[in-house]
Design a protein around this motif. Structure first.
Motif, PDB file in Angstrom:
ATOM      1  N   TYR A  79       0.842  -1.193   0.000  1.00  0.00           N
ATOM      2  CA  TYR A  79       0.000   0.000   0.000  1.00  0.00           C
ATOM      3  C   TYR A  79       0.882   1.250   0.000  1.00  0.00           C
ATOM      4  O   TYR A  79       2.032   1.218   0.429  1.00  0.00           O
ATOM      5  N   LEU A  80       0.313   2.332  -0.469  1.00  0.00           N
ATOM      6  CA  LEU A  80       1.004   3.615  -0.420  1.00  0.00           C
ATOM      7  C   LEU A  80       0.008   4.667   0.054  1.00  0.00           C
ATOM      8  O   LEU A  80      -0.920   5.013  -0.669  1.00  0.00           O
ATOM      9  N   GLU A  81       0.220   5.132   1.276  1.00  0.00           N
ATOM     10  CA  GLU A  81      -0.587   6.223   1.819  1.00  0.00           C
ATOM     11  C   GLU A  81       0.070   7.535   1.396  1.00  0.00           C
ATOM     12  O   GLU A  81       1.252   7.759   1.681  1.00  0.00           O
ATOM     13  N   MET A  82      -0.700   8.392   0.754  1.00  0.00           N
ATOM     14  CA  MET A  82      -0.155   9.647   0.255  1.00  0.00           C
ATOM     15  C   MET A  82      -0.930  10.807   0.863  1.00  0.00           C
ATOM     16  O   MET A  82      -2.160  10.865   0.728  1.00  0.00           O
ATOM     17  N   HIS A  83      -0.215  11.692   1.514  1.00  0.00           N
ATOM     18  CA  HIS A  83      -0.838  12.852   2.165  1.00  0.00           C
ATOM     19  C   HIS A  83      -0.195  14.133   1.665  1.00  0.00           C
ATOM     20  O   HIS A  83       0.913  14.117   1.130  1.00  0.00           O
ATOM     21  N   ASN A  84      -0.902  15.246   1.872  1.00  0.00           N
ATOM     22  CA  ASN A  84      -0.403  16.558   1.445  1.00  0.00           C
ATOM     23  C   ASN A  84       0.069  16.490  -0.006  1.00  0.00           C
ATOM     24  O   ASN A  84       1.179  16.927  -0.344  1.00  0.00           O
ATOM     25  N   LEU A  85      -0.785  15.969  -0.862  1.00  0.00           N
ATOM     26  CA  LEU A  85      -0.407  15.774  -2.256  1.00  0.00           C
ATOM     27  C   LEU A  85      -0.210  17.111  -2.952  1.00  0.00           C
ATOM     28  O   LEU A  85      -0.904  18.107  -2.664  1.00  0.00           O
ATOM     29  N   LYS A  86       0.747  17.110  -3.874  1.00  0.00           N
ATOM     30  CA  LYS A  86       1.111  18.312  -4.621  1.00  0.00           C
ATOM     31  C   LYS A  86       0.913  18.051  -6.106  1.00  0.00           C
ATOM     32  O   LYS A  86       0.955  16.891  -6.551  1.00  0.00           O
ATOM     33  N   PRO A  87       0.729  19.099  -6.892  1.00  0.00           N
ATOM     34  CA  PRO A  87       0.578  18.899  -8.347  1.00  0.00           C
ATOM     35  C   PRO A  87       1.733  18.109  -8.958  1.00  0.00           C
ATOM     36  O   PRO A  87       1.518  17.337  -9.895  1.00  0.00           O
ATOM     37  N   GLU A  88       2.914  18.268  -8.420  1.00  0.00           N
ATOM     38  CA  GLU A  88       4.072  17.538  -8.956  1.00  0.00           C
ATOM     39  C   GLU A  88       4.056  16.052  -8.628  1.00  0.00           C
ATOM     40  O   GLU A  88       4.897  15.299  -9.117  1.00  0.00           O
ATOM     41  N   ASP A  89       3.096  15.619  -7.819  1.00  0.00           N
ATOM     42  CA  ASP A  89       2.923  14.189  -7.567  1.00  0.00           C
ATOM     43  C   ASP A  89       2.092  13.520  -8.660  1.00  0.00           C
ATOM     44  O   ASP A  89       1.946  12.299  -8.669  1.00  0.00           O
ATOM     45  N   THR A  90       1.551  14.313  -9.566  1.00  0.00           N
ATOM     46  CA  THR A  90       0.753  13.774 -10.657  1.00  0.00           C
ATOM     47  C   THR A  90       1.597  12.844 -11.522  1.00  0.00           C
ATOM     48  O   THR A  90       2.661  13.235 -12.010  1.00  0.00           O
ATOM     49  N   ALA A  91       1.120  11.617 -11.675  1.00  0.00           N
ATOM     50  CA  ALA A  91       1.869  10.612 -12.420  1.00  0.00           C
ATOM     51  C   ALA A  91       1.057   9.319 -12.478  1.00  0.00           C
ATOM     52  O   ALA A  91       0.037   9.188 -11.785  1.00  0.00           O
ATOM     53  N   VAL A  92       1.530   8.387 -13.301  1.00  0.00           N
ATOM     54  CA  VAL A  92       1.032   7.017 -13.229  1.00  0.00           C
ATOM     55  C   VAL A  92       1.900   6.298 -12.203  1.00  0.00           C
ATOM     56  O   VAL A  92       3.134   6.328 -12.305  1.00  0.00           O
ATOM     57  N   TYR A  93       1.260   5.687 -11.235  1.00  0.00           N
ATOM     58  CA  TYR A  93       1.958   4.978 -10.170  1.00  0.00           C
ATOM     59  C   TYR A  93       1.931   3.473 -10.452  1.00  0.00           C
ATOM     60  O   TYR A  93       0.870   2.904 -10.718  1.00  0.00           O
ATOM     61  N   TYR A  94       3.118   2.869 -10.368  1.00  0.00           N
ATOM     62  CA  TYR A  94       3.271   1.451 -10.675  1.00  0.00           C
ATOM     63  C   TYR A  94       3.746   0.690  -9.453  1.00  0.00           C
ATOM     64  O   TYR A  94       4.650   1.138  -8.731  1.00  0.00           O
ATOM     65  N   CYS A  95       3.181  -0.477  -9.281  1.00  0.00           N
ATOM     66  CA  CYS A  95       3.624  -1.411  -8.263  1.00  0.00           C
ATOM     67  C   CYS A  95       4.707  -2.301  -8.878  1.00  0.00           C
ATOM     68  O   CYS A  95       4.612  -2.674 -10.058  1.00  0.00           O
ATOM     69  N   ASN A  96       5.699  -2.636  -8.085  1.00  0.00           N
ATOM     70  CA  ASN A  96       6.798  -3.475  -8.559  1.00  0.00           C
ATOM     71  C   ASN A  96       7.151  -4.490  -7.488  1.00  0.00           C
ATOM     72  O   ASN A  96       7.132  -4.173  -6.299  1.00  0.00           O
ATOM     73  N   ALA A  97       7.480  -5.706  -7.917  1.00  0.00           N
ATOM     74  CA  ALA A  97       7.811  -6.743  -6.945  1.00  0.00           C
ATOM     75  C   ALA A  97       8.969  -7.604  -7.426  1.00  0.00           C
ATOM     76  O   ALA A  97       9.087  -7.901  -8.623  1.00  0.00           O
ATOM     77  N   ASP A  98       9.796  -7.991  -6.489  1.00  0.00           N
ATOM     78  CA  ASP A  98      10.853  -8.982  -6.688  1.00  0.00           C
ATOM     79  C   ASP A  98      10.318 -10.247  -6.012  1.00  0.00           C
ATOM     80  O   ASP A  98      10.205 -10.290  -4.787  1.00  0.00           O
ATOM     81  N   LEU A  99       9.972 -11.263  -6.827  1.00  0.00           N
ATOM     82  CA  LEU A  99       9.258 -12.393  -6.252  1.00  0.00           C
ATOM     83  C   LEU A  99       9.713 -13.722  -6.849  1.00  0.00           C
ATOM     84  O   LEU A  99      10.403 -13.750  -7.879  1.00  0.00           O
ATOM     85  N   ILE A 100       9.317 -14.773  -6.183  1.00  0.00           N
ATOM     86  CA  ILE A 100       9.550 -16.131  -6.665  1.00  0.00           C
ATOM     87  C   ILE A 100       8.185 -16.771  -6.902  1.00  0.00           C
ATOM     88  O   ILE A 100       7.309 -16.696  -6.036  1.00  0.00           O
ATOM     89  N   TYR A 101       8.018 -17.370  -8.073  1.00  0.00           N
ATOM     90  CA  TYR A 101       6.746 -17.999  -8.398  1.00  0.00           C
ATOM     91  C   TYR A 101       6.951 -19.436  -8.867  1.00  0.00           C
ATOM     92  O   TYR A 101       8.056 -19.833  -9.254  1.00  0.00           O
ATOM     93  N   ASN A 102       5.868 -20.182  -8.813  1.00  0.00           N
ATOM     94  CA  ASN A 102       5.882 -21.580  -9.231  1.00  0.00           C
ATOM     95  C   ASN A 102       5.345 -21.712 -10.641  1.00  0.00           C
ATOM     96  O   ASN A 102       4.343 -21.076 -11.006  1.00  0.00           O
TER      97      ASN A 102
END
Length: 124
Positions: A79-102
């Motif tokens: 999760y990402l809690e974002m407070h006091n957001l600013k116009p410069e925070d405008t963007a597409v936000y991506y989740c990324n993971a380093d994981l092991i799968y079967n």
């Protein structure tokens, strides 16, 4: 086999708050690092916050004190809690993971697995 699905983006006024969620699903054996990145128009993708499975968190200087990353390992979620957001925070936000799968009875490591992104727009 593995999917990362983000949610929670939207339009918010400056000074407002949003909470992004990312859930990993599929044949996941374990997740080491989970992180949030963002990419604004005509800019390179940048790291926002990162949280290893057992280590300390790290944040970009631009979001320090305003954003908080957290994980629910039982739900393979970050999760990402974002407070006091600013116009410069405008963007597409991506989740990324380093994981092991079967897959096919074997384990594979994906060092950088990406979600599809969720748009965050900060504007009055």
């Amino acid at each position: 086999q593995v999917q990362l699905v983000e949610s929670g983006g939207g339009l918010v006024q400056p000074g407002g708050s949003l909470r992004l969620s990312c859930a990993a699903s599929g044949s996941i054996f374990s997740i080491n690092v989970m992180a949030w990145y963002r990419q604004a128009p005509e800019k390179q993708r940048e790291l926002v916050a990162v949280m290893p499975s057992g280590g300390s968190t790290n944040y970009a200087d631009s979001v320090m004190g305003r954003f908080t990353i957290s994980r629910d390992n039982a739900k393979n979620s970050v999760y990402l809690e974002m407070h006091n957001l600013k116009p410069e925070d405008t963007a597409v936000y991506y989740c990324n993971a380093d994981l092991i799968y079967n897959s096919g009875g074997r384990k594979y490591r994906a060092r950088s697995y990406w979600g599809q992104g969720t748009q965050v727009t900060v504007s009055s």
